[in-house]
Motif scaffolding. Structure first.
Motif, PDB file in Angstrom:
ATOM      1  N   GLY A  81       0.400   8.913 -14.930  1.00  0.00           N
ATOM      2  CA  GLY A  81      -0.720   9.593 -14.271  1.00  0.00           C
ATOM      3  C   GLY A  81      -1.431  10.553 -15.209  1.00  0.00           C
ATOM      4  O   GLY A  81      -0.878  11.027 -16.209  1.00  0.00           O
ATOM      5  N   LEU A  82      -2.677  10.859 -14.867  1.00  0.00           N
ATOM      6  CA  LEU A  82      -3.510  11.697 -15.734  1.00  0.00           C
ATOM      7  C   LEU A  82      -4.029  12.937 -15.014  1.00  0.00           C
ATOM      8  O   LEU A  82      -4.985  13.562 -15.461  1.00  0.00           O
ATOM      9  CB  LEU A  82      -4.691  10.860 -16.255  1.00  0.00           C
ATOM     10  N   SER A  83      -3.385  13.284 -13.878  1.00  0.00           N
ATOM     11  CA  SER A  83      -3.859  14.468 -13.151  1.00  0.00           C
ATOM     12  C   SER A  83      -2.731  15.455 -12.843  1.00  0.00           C
ATOM     13  O   SER A  83      -2.937  16.418 -12.125  1.00  0.00           O
ATOM     14  CB  SER A  83      -4.533  14.034 -11.844  1.00  0.00           C
ATOM     15  N   GLY A  84      -1.547  15.195 -13.355  1.00  0.00           N
ATOM     16  CA  GLY A  84      -0.439  16.129 -13.127  1.00  0.00           C
ATOM     17  C   GLY A  84       0.224  15.981 -11.761  1.00  0.00           C
ATOM     18  O   GLY A  84       1.006  16.833 -11.355  1.00  0.00           O
ATOM     19  N   ALA A  85      -0.047  14.877 -11.058  1.00  0.00           N
ATOM     20  CA  ALA A  85       0.530  14.715  -9.712  1.00  0.00           C
ATOM     21  C   ALA A  85       2.043  14.495  -9.767  1.00  0.00           C
ATOM     22  O   ALA A  85       2.743  14.785  -8.799  1.00  0.00           O
ATOM     23  CB  ALA A  85      -0.149  13.559  -8.979  1.00  0.00           C
ATOM     24  N   ALA A  86       2.558  13.975 -10.881  1.00  0.00           N
ATOM     25  CA  ALA A  86       4.001  13.717 -10.964  1.00  0.00           C
ATOM     26  C   ALA A  86       4.715  14.754 -11.829  1.00  0.00           C
ATOM     27  O   ALA A  86       5.836  14.531 -12.284  1.00  0.00           O
ATOM     28  CB  ALA A  86       4.248  12.309 -11.511  1.00  0.00           C
ATOM     29  N   VAL A  87       4.065  15.898 -12.028  1.00  0.00           N
ATOM     30  CA  VAL A  87       4.684  16.948 -12.837  1.00  0.00           C
ATOM     31  C   VAL A  87       5.600  17.798 -11.952  1.00  0.00           C
ATOM     32  O   VAL A  87       5.227  18.174 -10.843  1.00  0.00           O
ATOM     33  CB  VAL A  87       3.582  17.831 -13.476  1.00  0.00           C
ATOM     34  N   ALA A  88       6.793  18.084 -12.468  1.00  0.00           N
ATOM     35  CA  ALA A  88       7.718  18.993 -11.761  1.00  0.00           C
ATOM     36  C   ALA A  88       7.910  20.217 -12.647  1.00  0.00           C
ATOM     37  O   ALA A  88       8.696  20.182 -13.592  1.00  0.00           O
ATOM     38  CB  ALA A  88       9.043  18.295 -11.499  1.00  0.00           C
ATOM     39  N   CYS A  89       7.161  21.281 -12.363  1.00  0.00           N
ATOM     40  CA  CYS A  89       7.252  22.462 -13.222  1.00  0.00           C
ATOM     41  C   CYS A  89       7.688  23.708 -12.441  1.00  0.00           C
ATOM     42  O   CYS A  89       7.625  24.818 -12.941  1.00  0.00           O
ATOM     43  CB  CYS A  89       5.917  22.695 -13.935  1.00  0.00           C
ATOM     44  N   GLN A  90       8.134  23.489 -11.181  1.00  0.00           N
ATOM     45  CA  GLN A  90       8.472  24.636 -10.322  1.00  0.00           C
ATOM     46  C   GLN A  90       9.884  24.514  -9.763  1.00  0.00           C
ATOM     47  O   GLN A  90      10.128  24.885  -8.618  1.00  0.00           O
ATOM     48  CB  GLN A  90       7.509  24.689  -9.129  1.00  0.00           C
TER      49      GLN A  90
END
Ligand code: MLT
Ligand code: ZN
Length: 468
Positions: A81-90
């Motif tokens: 993905g290119l919008s950060g929808a699958a980012v886990a930073c929290q």
């Protein structure tokens, strides 16, 4: 939720290990880095753990457990993905669908295939091809993107002009909602007029309503001897003139464009120019050409357009291998510029509004980004423009993102006036969240929130994505 007490986190993860094999509940740093992000690089991954369920029951158990303990879950596919929808930073738990990668059923009468969410796009495409059929949703990340992720972002790509988006191919979905319920939606039916079609809420939901675990997808017949033309074009207006003429005379399966500045990056990676002439823009056209029956039409279109001054040079593929080489000029752009950490715009407009928008956007970007390299490319035949701003090496990431964010506000103001959308196919995720209001008004966002509340009352599913 962010757990500050390591003992409490360890106990919670042990609870998960009671129903998912311990080897598939990972807390090592490498796994966190690998599974905790997509292709964006703005956020630092920081998941509590990465969990890889092996079946639907385990997914359900995990969602129920997460509700009980108020743990945030980030569904994860191929992370392209290119919008950060699958980012886990929290401090979330990443739920990777990687192990759920079986093709479960194929029906030649229905021309449909049912598979688990973790099946890689290219695996499904090859499966269809081996049976004389075709799954036409296609894009450069086909080798690692997964079907579940494609559905969660309603992936588009390079054949939308003829075949539409992922949404148009999904006839059935099994989902585990944020409440932990398993829903079997539409079951492969073509017609089903029995009330709200919840399947379509999950398509494009970016993991915020639940987890897609299985899908039934339609297949079609393959393209017959597709031919690719690359045309050198003097200006943006001429691209639209070519679009009208070619679309009227040929059944197009692609109408893509890219700028000379974008082309230079793939050439730097070893590809060859399509022809000697250098023009500010290039168009890539693809159409079926069984037994060469449309070659004469294509060549006479080429000549007419050249007479009008809408193109300066061009090439037409003579073999499938050459067609694929020409495709690479367009498809390899994204990867060739990744090293510059580009700020990506993924804009959608009605085709009729593209020319007026292009004129305004071009003037705005030239004025606002005098020192940055701005690349244009995209699926212009769908009204989808990718405008990429490359980060200068000496500028730090945060300052660069801040500058681009300010220009985005101006660009999206123009876009809003033309009735466009801030995202055509990449999704909103974290990166486009601040700009959602340019596409959806507050009343509509209120309805989105109500839908989220219905499926995920405790807010455990991918919190902070799309909207807060
Ligand atoms: C593409 O069209 O190449 C993809 O959407 C990726 C990108 O925009 O960079
Ligand atoms: Zn694209």
């Amino acid at each position: 939720m962010i757990l500050h007490d390591p003992n409490a986190s360890a106990a919670l993860l042990d609870g998960i290990r009671a129903f998912i094999e311990p080897a598939h509940v990972r807390t090592d740093a490498d796994s966190g880095l690998h599974y905790g992000r997509d292709w964006t690089r703005l956020h630092t991954p920081n998941p509590l753990a990465v969990v890889l369920p092996g079946n639907i029951e385990q997914v359900q158990q995990l969602v129920c457990y997460a509700n009980e303990h108020r743990l945030a879950l980030v569904p994860s596919g191929g992370r392209t993905g290119l919008s950060g929808a699958a980012v886990a930073c929290q401090g979330e738990i990443v739920v990777s669908m990687e192990r759920m990668n079986r093709i479960l059923d194929f029906d030649p009468t229905d021309r449909s295939v049912t598979c688990e969410a973790g099946v890689v796009t290219e695996v499904l495409q090859n499966f269809a091809r081996d049976r004389g059929l075709y799954y036409p949703v296609d894009f450069a990340s086909r080798g690692s993107s997964q079907i579940g992720g494609n559905i969660a972002t309603n992936a588009g790509g390079i054949k939308v002009i003829r075949y539409g988006l992922t949404r148009d191919w999904v006839t059935g979905l099994k989902v585990v909602t944020g409440r932990g319920d398993l829903l079997d939606l539409n079951r492969g039916l073509i017609k089903n007029a029995s009330g709200y079609d919840l399947r379509h809420l999950f398509i494009g939901s970016e993991g915020t309503l639940g987890i897609i675990v299985e899908a039934t997808l339609n297949l079609t017949r393959p393209l017959r001897e597709p031919v690719v033309m690359v045309l050198g074009v003097p200006d943006l207006d001429s691209i639209m003139s070519l679009y009208h003429i070619f679309r009227n005379k040929l059944e197009l399966s692609a109408f893509e464009f890219f700028s000379e500045l974008a082309l230079r990056h793939v050439i730097a990676k070893g590809l060859h120019r399509p022809f000697e002439a250098q023009t500010p823009y290039y168009v890539l056209v693809e159409f079926e050409n069984p037994d060469g029956r449309h070659t004469d039409t294509a060549l006479s279109l080429f000549e007419n357009c050249a007479d009008q001054g809408w193109l300066a040079d061009g090439v037409i593929s003579q073999s499938q291998a050459q067609a694929q080489e020409l495709w690479r000029l367009r498809e390899d752009i994204s990867e060739s510029i990744a090293v510059y950490q580009p700020y990506k715009n993924d804009i959608a407009l009605r085709i009729s509004r593209v020319p007026a928008f292009l004129t305004e956007a071009d003037a705005l970007l030239t004025r606002e980004y005098p020192d940055f390299e701005v690349l244009w490319y995209g699926h212009i035949g769908d009204g989808n423009l990718h405008i990429n701003i490359l980060k200068p090496a000496d500028l730090d990431t945060v300052a660069f993102a801040a500058k681009c964010g300010t220009v985005s506000e101006q660009l999206f103001t123009v876009l809003q006036r033309h009735g466009g959308s801030i995202s055509a196919e990449h999704g909103v995720g974290l990166l486009k969240k601040p700009y959602l209001h340019y596409t959806r008004d507050e009343t509509e966002i209120g309805y989105l929130r109500a839908v989220k509340q219905a499926f995920d009352p405790n807010g455990i599913m991918n919190p902070g994505k799309i909207f807060d």
